[in-house]
Design a protein around this motif. Sequence first.
Motif, PDB file in Angstrom:
ATOM      1  N   UNK A 172       0.799  -1.231   0.000  1.00  0.00           N
ATOM      2  CA  UNK A 172       0.000   0.000   0.000  1.00  0.00           C
ATOM      3  C   UNK A 172       0.829   1.276   0.000  1.00  0.00           C
ATOM      4  N   UNK A 173       2.156   1.159   0.020  1.00  0.00           N
ATOM      5  CA  UNK A 173       2.992   2.329   0.259  1.00  0.00           C
ATOM      6  C   UNK A 173       3.250   3.176  -0.986  1.00  0.00           C
ATOM      7  N   UNK A 174       3.243   2.588  -2.161  1.00  0.00           N
ATOM      8  CA  UNK A 174       3.428   3.344  -3.411  1.00  0.00           C
ATOM      9  C   UNK A 174       2.136   3.204  -4.207  1.00  0.00           C
ATOM     10  N   UNK A 175       1.210   4.127  -3.975  1.00  0.00           N
ATOM     11  CA  UNK A 175      -0.181   3.960  -4.400  1.00  0.00           C
ATOM     12  C   UNK A 175      -0.334   3.936  -5.915  1.00  0.00           C
ATOM     13  N   UNK A 176       0.327   4.870  -6.603  1.00  0.00           N
ATOM     14  CA  UNK A 176       0.135   5.011  -8.045  1.00  0.00           C
ATOM     15  C   UNK A 176       1.216   4.255  -8.818  1.00  0.00           C
ATOM     16  N   UNK A 177       1.363   2.979  -8.477  1.00  0.00           N
ATOM     17  CA  UNK A 177       2.286   2.086  -9.169  1.00  0.00           C
ATOM     18  C   UNK A 177       1.606   0.735  -9.351  1.00  0.00           C
ATOM     19  N   UNK A 195       2.519  -1.940  -8.228  1.00  0.00           N
ATOM     20  CA  UNK A 195       2.581  -2.694  -6.975  1.00  0.00           C
ATOM     21  C   UNK A 195       1.267  -2.625  -6.205  1.00  0.00           C
ATOM     22  N   UNK A 196       0.533  -1.550  -6.378  1.00  0.00           N
ATOM     23  CA  UNK A 196      -0.711  -1.393  -5.622  1.00  0.00           C
ATOM     24  C   UNK A 196      -1.828  -2.274  -6.172  1.00  0.00           C
ATOM     25  N   UNK A 197      -1.704  -2.743  -7.407  1.00  0.00           N
ATOM     26  CA  UNK A 197      -2.739  -3.577  -8.031  1.00  0.00           C
ATOM     27  C   UNK A 197      -2.531  -5.064  -7.782  1.00  0.00           C
ATOM     28  N   UNK A 198      -1.295  -5.493  -7.968  1.00  0.00           N
ATOM     29  CA  UNK A 198      -1.025  -6.939  -7.952  1.00  0.00           C
ATOM     30  C   UNK A 198       0.398  -7.158  -7.461  1.00  0.00           C
ATOM     31  N   UNK A 199       0.594  -7.115  -6.165  1.00  0.00           N
ATOM     32  CA  UNK A 199       1.949  -7.147  -5.606  1.00  0.00           C
ATOM     33  C   UNK A 199       2.512  -8.563  -5.575  1.00  0.00           C
ATOM     34  N   UNK A 200       3.741  -8.685  -6.018  1.00  0.00           N
ATOM     35  CA  UNK A 200       4.489  -9.935  -5.896  1.00  0.00           C
ATOM     36  C   UNK A 200       5.966  -9.567  -5.817  1.00  0.00           C
ATOM     37  N   UNK A 201       6.649 -10.091  -4.827  1.00  0.00           N
ATOM     38  CA  UNK A 201       8.073  -9.789  -4.655  1.00  0.00           C
ATOM     39  C   UNK A 201       8.884 -10.843  -5.396  1.00  0.00           C
ATOM     40  N   UNK A 202       9.413 -10.477  -6.547  1.00  0.00           N
ATOM     41  CA  UNK A 202      10.196 -11.421  -7.354  1.00  0.00           C
ATOM     42  C   UNK A 202      11.657 -11.460  -6.913  1.00  0.00           C
ATOM     43  N   UNK A 203      11.976 -10.730  -5.849  1.00  0.00           N
ATOM     44  CA  UNK A 203      13.321 -10.753  -5.276  1.00  0.00           C
ATOM     45  C   UNK A 203      13.251 -11.182  -3.812  1.00  0.00           C
ATOM     46  N   UNK A 204      12.305 -12.058  -3.520  1.00  0.00           N
ATOM     47  CA  UNK A 204      12.006 -12.387  -2.126  1.00  0.00           C
ATOM     48  C   UNK A 204      13.200 -12.977  -1.394  1.00  0.00           C
ATOM     49  N   UNK A 205      14.025 -13.748  -2.086  1.00  0.00           N
ATOM     50  CA  UNK A 205      15.174 -14.355  -1.418  1.00  0.00           C
ATOM     51  C   UNK A 205      16.142 -13.284  -0.918  1.00  0.00           C
ATOM     52  N   UNK A 206      16.302 -12.217  -1.675  1.00  0.00           N
ATOM     53  CA  UNK A 206      17.199 -11.146  -1.239  1.00  0.00           C
ATOM     54  C   UNK A 206      16.696 -10.524   0.063  1.00  0.00           C
ATOM     55  N   UNK A 240       4.266   4.128   8.056  1.00  0.00           N
ATOM     56  CA  UNK A 240       2.873   4.347   8.450  1.00  0.00           C
ATOM     57  C   UNK A 240       2.145   5.282   7.485  1.00  0.00           C
ATOM     58  N   UNK A 241       2.903   5.908   6.594  1.00  0.00           N
ATOM     59  CA  UNK A 241       2.304   6.788   5.583  1.00  0.00           C
ATOM     60  C   UNK A 241       2.317   6.085   4.226  1.00  0.00           C
ATOM     61  N   UNK A 242       1.504   6.592   3.304  1.00  0.00           N
ATOM     62  CA  UNK A 242       1.536   6.087   1.925  1.00  0.00           C
ATOM     63  C   UNK A 242       2.034   7.197   1.013  1.00  0.00           C
ATOM     64  N   UNK A 243       2.592   6.807  -0.124  1.00  0.00           N
ATOM     65  CA  UNK A 243       3.235   7.754  -1.022  1.00  0.00           C
ATOM     66  C   UNK A 243       2.717   7.539  -2.443  1.00  0.00           C
ATOM     67  N   UNK A 244       2.714   8.598  -3.222  1.00  0.00           N
ATOM     68  CA  UNK A 244       2.147   8.499  -4.562  1.00  0.00           C
ATOM     69  C   UNK A 244       3.024   7.683  -5.499  1.00  0.00           C
ATOM     70  N   UNK A 245       4.339   7.895  -5.476  1.00  0.00           N
ATOM     71  CA  UNK A 245       5.243   7.264  -6.429  1.00  0.00           C
ATOM     72  C   UNK A 245       6.462   6.695  -5.716  1.00  0.00           C
ATOM     73  N   UNK A 246       7.057   5.672  -6.331  1.00  0.00           N
ATOM     74  CA  UNK A 246       8.263   5.095  -5.744  1.00  0.00           C
ATOM     75  C   UNK A 246       8.662   3.807  -6.430  1.00  0.00           C
ATOM     76  N   UNK A 247       9.756   3.214  -5.972  1.00  0.00           N
ATOM     77  CA  UNK A 247      10.342   1.963  -6.458  1.00  0.00           C
ATOM     78  C   UNK A 247      10.986   2.160  -7.830  1.00  0.00           C
ATOM     79  N   UNK A 248      10.186   2.377  -8.859  1.00  0.00           N
ATOM     80  CA  UNK A 248      10.686   2.549 -10.224  1.00  0.00           C
ATOM     81  C   UNK A 248       9.687   3.408 -10.981  1.00  0.00           C
ATOM     82  N   UNK A 249      10.165   4.414 -11.680  1.00  0.00           N
ATOM     83  CA  UNK A 249       9.258   5.302 -12.412  1.00  0.00           C
ATOM     84  C   UNK A 249       8.423   4.546 -13.437  1.00  0.00           C
ATOM     85  N   UNK A 250       9.004   3.505 -14.023  1.00  0.00           N
ATOM     86  CA  UNK A 250       8.253   2.747 -15.023  1.00  0.00           C
ATOM     87  C   UNK A 250       7.040   2.056 -14.400  1.00  0.00           C
TER      88      UNK A 250
END
Length: 479
Positions: free
Chosen positions: A53-58, A60-71, A395-405
């Motif tokens: 829920x932290x990067x709302x307009x990405x 990730x907010x629709x269908x989250x899956x961590x493809x780097x989970x082992x890291x 505890x806050x949410x943010x509009x953009x983050x992780x990767x601009x794409x």
Amino acid sequence: MQTKNRITFAFVAFLIIFSIMQFTVPDIIGFDGYYHIKIADIIKQHGFIKEFPWAVYTIFSNNYADIQILFKILLIPFTFFDLNFGAKIASILFSTIAFAVFYWFLTQNKIKYAFFWTLLYLFTSASLMSRFLLPRQMPLVIALLILTIYFLQRKKYLLLALTSLIFVLLHSSFVFQLILISLYFILEKIFFKKFDHKILLYPFIGVILGLVINPYFPSNISMLYAQIFKVNLLANLFNVEWKPWAFFEFMKNNILVLLYFLVSIFILIKNKKITKIQSLYFSLTIFFLAYTILSRRMQEYLVPFSILAFAFLFNDFSYKFNKDKFFKSIKIIAVLVLIFIGIGNFILLRDKVIDNDFLYNYDNCAEWMKNNIPKNSLIFTNAYAFPYLFFKNSDLTYTHGIDLTYSYLYNPEQFERYMSILQGTVKEDIDYIVKDYSPDYVFSGKVKQDVQLFNYIVEHKENYKAVYEDGWCAVLEVK
């Protein structure tokens, strides 16, 4: 010195080198490390997260899956320290492992001057040196690629499958492992007329298992597709690190690699023959050289494989001249050149680290937000600031983050307006921050990345109320 003692010596030596480099500054170097260590800490406390829920307009907010989970799992032990300190220790250890594995691999293949070649790998590029200081997967990825070659050479098929399984869970660049394995298979057929199906079968099994046992299966499949074809390896549209260098920047950052490549070609012509394994490294060097022209990020793979090609070709070539006095002089000159390169790139490295070490200056802003803004409030921000703000306050949410794409793929039209705000190209007299996002607050740094954002806020000042400001950043409440 026995092989075990030499490996230990190399490990300790690189541990010291990376510790000195890492603690040039007291904070996490770069941007993404803040995000990675924070997610690891959240997993430690709450288990695998099913939503983001932290990067709302990405996406990730629709269908989250961590493809780097082992890291993230590998980072969890380091979250028992202070997170800042833990991330730095993790970076030191992962990079040390990569170079110890590189050195060990050279010794296993009886390559002379293994420690010289390993130091050359480290010192070839200040740009690459700086990336080894980031708390990220790259060092472990290189180590896995090296182990892949070792297991192929020794026909350790079960270990090869295990390596593929680990790779898939670690990083999307497992596709490079598959390219390497396929190339090895082809060369095996060319040089020895053998069709060893196990070379392809066992890694394939490992990849399938790695995809299926991911706790986010099957959502990880669609996320991997997006990551490979739309975000990173083939189609990143916005992140600078995935874009090509300008010609002179490319030459400046890769002049030594190009020299290794040319010398390797010279030796190849002189030897008038090439082995299967030399062909593998030479082919991978050409592949990653072409890819580095398209994307600067690929330098991470180009440098080690160009040095492996150089080292393996030179190893055979040097036997012809080992007792030659001129050759002994060449060895002394090579050591002196290595020292010169190392000192020069250490100086350049310090400048690179300091230039990108400024997020901690937002600490007072982040603390004010943590103490004064209600939980779950939405903060409009330039995406580069997300890792640090998230690190300080989840505890806050943010509009953009992780990767601009990720934001572009979420809503292309909305994203174009977002970029026009950051670039100062909005022509309409409409406040798109309010219209598109309806945030509760806006965070703006006072660095060049945020100049146009700050100007945009001033143009629409009737919609905002400054609630915190210092010399580095400002927080504005949306009226």
